[in-house]
Design an enzyme around this catalytic site. Structure first.
Site, PDB file in Angstrom:
ATOM      1  CG  HIS A  23      -5.761  -2.298   0.539  1.00  0.00           C
ATOM      2  ND1 HIS A  23      -5.226  -1.974  -0.694  1.00  0.00           N
ATOM      3  CD2 HIS A  23      -5.078  -1.540   1.439  1.00  0.00           C
ATOM      4  CE1 HIS A  23      -4.273  -1.070  -0.545  1.00  0.00           C
ATOM      5  NE2 HIS A  23      -4.154  -0.798   0.734  1.00  0.00           N
ATOM      6  CB  SER A  28      -0.973  -0.042   1.183  1.00  0.00           C
ATOM      7  OG  SER A  28      -1.978   0.925   1.047  1.00  0.00           O
TER       8      SER A  28
END
Length: 412
Positions: free
Chosen positions: A388, A183
């Site tokens: 995610h 990320s």
């Protein structure tokens, strides 16, 4: 309507979630491995708990921030010394180096790489608990210390990651690293290599997990308020708060008091809240580890970091922070924020993406891939519903992601 939807999903997960026999076996193994894991451990203490050597190092950035680096110099049963290839791991937003080292060792990338013969270095971005220091700025949360919090992931890529890599290379006497980010750790990777292209020569290959670069197709509810992000930042500052999502002891207390195998009834609630916040993927989140996760998430950052990501969603560009016309002229000598030149990212790059990532959509990742000149691996995680956070919290991340990371590293 939305609240009804969340309630419906909550009940569905709580009552109807099915886990296969294979998943049950994996969960049982992991629960056994962590049943005696103490609460409240720091990252170095976690690493020691799992039986690995650990070192703490400190590096100063060009703009005066003092960052903590955590190093696992070799595997658990390996002899110290010798030249090992250096791996540099960079964490996501509001997390820390703990992201790579939660454990158990077979399920966490830092230990997997150490046991494969790598010298593992883990960075910590400015503002988190291991990097909350400066040569002259005070790091309190309020407006009195607003200069300390005047940063986002742009500075992280320009100064933090570069300082950490330079330190690791100087300390080990090597000339390049294997890089893996999750990320925000990938956003910083692309800032570094586009703004300071000389660092391409210091990267053997970069493995980027869930890269938030282009974000216009993100569907996470947080982007429903993206158009107000600048306003939210100003309101937050109006109340004197400049530190974003600091970690409070009460969060760890909740995890220890209500979650985990010692609290079977309330742990069901913890699990379902986890599914709501982290993504609906029954069978991948290990409830036994929730107290450990809550010891380390969230870890603080700046409010500007959040606003910058919201800006990407609205602008449909990968660009520097927008300070407004006057501020942009002062910072960039132009009225609009500059767009990062991804054609300068010439280091070999491996992309990892998931089909249920509501922050980094497959469409946006494809846009990124089309802007990069040297993508050597473009991998869609081979399971439906990959979110995610599954890259670091999933019980199957070792098989579905880390094995591939080790493989692409071994080929470069």
């Amino acid at each position: 309507m939305r609240s009804f939807y969340f309630l419906f999903c909550f009940l569905c997960v709580a009552v109807n979630a099915k886990i296969s026999k294979t998943a049950e076996d994996r969960l049982r193994e992991r629960q056994e491995a962590v049943k005696d894991l103490p609460s409240g451990l720091t990252t170095p203490e976690l690493i020691k708990y799992w039986g690995y050597p650990v070192e703490e190092h400190w590096v100063q950035t060009e703009d005066g921030y003092i960052l903590g680096l955590h190093r696992i110099p070799h595997g658990k049963d390996q002899t110290p010394g010798g030249d090992r290839p250096v791996v540099y791991l960079q964490h996501a937003l509001i997390t820390s180096s703990a992201l790579w080292s939660f454990g158990p060792p077979k399920k966490s990338l830092a230990y997997i790489l150490a046991d494969q013969g790598y010298d593992v270095w883990m960075g910590n971005s400015r503002g988190n608990p291991y990097s909350k220091n400066h040569t002259y700025l005070e790091p309190c949360s309020t407006s009195r210390c607003k200069e300390f919090w005047d940063f986002d992931w742009h500075e992280g890529g320009m100064y933090d990651v570069t300082a950490g890599i330079d330190y690791a290379l100087s300390y080990t006497g090597q000339d390049s690293v294997y890089y893996c980010g999750h990320s925000m750790g990938t956003t910083q990777y692309f800032v570094m290599l586009s703004m300071r292209p000389e660092y391409n020569e210091k990267i053997k290959i970069g493995a980027v997990l869930a890269p938030p670069v282009y974000m216009s197709h993100a569907t996470n509810f947080i982007f429903e308020i993206a158009q107000w992000a600048g306003g939210i930042e100003n309101i937050y500052h109006l109340f004197g708060q400049y530190e974003f999502l600091p970690h409070y002891d009460v969060i760890s207390w909740i995890g220890d008091a209500l979650c985990g195998d010692d609290h079977p009834f309330t742990n069901t609630l913890c699990m379902n809240i986890g599914f709501l916040l982290l993504g609906f993927n029954p069978g991948q989140l290990n409830g036994t580890m929730i107290p450990t996760y809550l010891d380390h998430v969230p870890e603080s950052s700046s409010t500007r970091t959040f606003a910058h990501y919201a800006q990407l969603h609205l602008s449909k560009n990968f660009e520097a922070y927008d300070f407004g016309e006057t501020g942009n002229i002062l910072h960039y000598h132009q009225s609009t924020p500059p767009v990062y030149d991804l054609s300068k990212v010439t280091a070999p790059t491996a992309i990892f993406k998931g089909d249920a990532d509501d922050l980094v959509s497959l469409i946006d990742v494809d846009i990124l891939v089309n802007h990069l000149p040297n993508v050597v691996f473009d991998h869609l995680v081979e399971i439906d519903g990959w979110t995610h956070t599954d890259y670091v919290l999933s019980m199957d991340a070792d098989v579905l992601v880390y094995d591939y990371v080790v493989d692409v590293f071994s080929k470069h």
